[in-house]
Enzyme design. Structure first.
Site, PDB file in Angstrom:
ATOM      1  N   ASN A   1       5.543 110.756  40.815  1.00  0.00           N
ATOM      2  CA  ASN A   1       4.230 110.478  40.239  1.00  0.00           C
ATOM      3  C   ASN A   1       3.359 109.795  41.288  1.00  0.00           C
ATOM      4  OD1 ASN A   1       5.022 111.458  37.681  1.00  0.00           O
ATOM      5  ND2 ASN A   1       5.996 109.504  37.199  1.00  0.00           N
TER       6      ASN A   1
ATOM      7  N   HIS B   1       8.747 106.886  45.325  1.00  0.00           N
ATOM      8  CA  HIS B   1      10.054 107.135  44.714  1.00  0.00           C
ATOM      9  C   HIS B   1      10.088 108.529  44.133  1.00  0.00           C
ATOM     10  CE1 HIS B   1       7.438 105.227  41.705  1.00  0.00           C
ATOM     11  NE2 HIS B   1       8.057 105.954  40.779  1.00  0.00           N
TER      12      HIS B   1
END
Ligand code: 5GP
Ligand code: ZN
Length: 113
Positions: free
Chosen positions: A86, A99
């Site tokens: 995201n 991440h």
């Protein structure tokens, strides 16, 4: 970065359920799993998001995907899995340290749609 949650997890200041670690990356289970198996792979270097990848720091992305492939084989994800990163608030990012979510299992419900 001193006020970054994932930097604190990498340093051990905040505990996590570690899956894998090498000199460049750290992998650990998500605290709020959205699939039967849900873990995160992060660079040890603080990079805010995938939007901050450059020629200079981009080699880490290749390394992260090699680690994801290795862990997927070891964890037996033979029916497939999902990798998500995201980016930014509208992209659903809540922790501003790059991440990659790795999700696997039959009742994978995330991300919606
Ligand atoms: P994002 O929403 O930024 O794409 O993903 C952040 C993820 O970090 C979320 O899935 C959230 O559940 C996870 N997370 C937030 N705080 C912690 C924590 O303290 N420990 C672990 N293991 N995961 C966390
Ligand atoms: Zn960080």
């Amino acid at each position: 970065m001193s006020d970054c949650l994932f930097c604190k997890i990498i340093s051990g200041e905040i505990p996590s359920k570690k899956i894998y670690e090498d000199e460049l990356v750290y992998a650990f289970y998500d605290i709020d799993p959205q699939a039967p198996t849900h873990f995160l792979v992060v660079p040890k270097q603080h990079i805010p998001s995938a939007a901050a990848i450059t020629e200079e720091n981009g080699a880490i992305v290749s390394h992260i995907f090699q680690v994801i492939g290795k862990l997927a084989r070891e964890m037996g994800f033979s029916d497939g899995f999902r990798v998500v990163s995201n980016v930014g608030e509208q992209g659903g990012q809540t922790v501003f340290h790059l991440h990659f979510h790795v999700l696997a299992g039959r009742d994978m419900t995330w991300p919606p749609g």
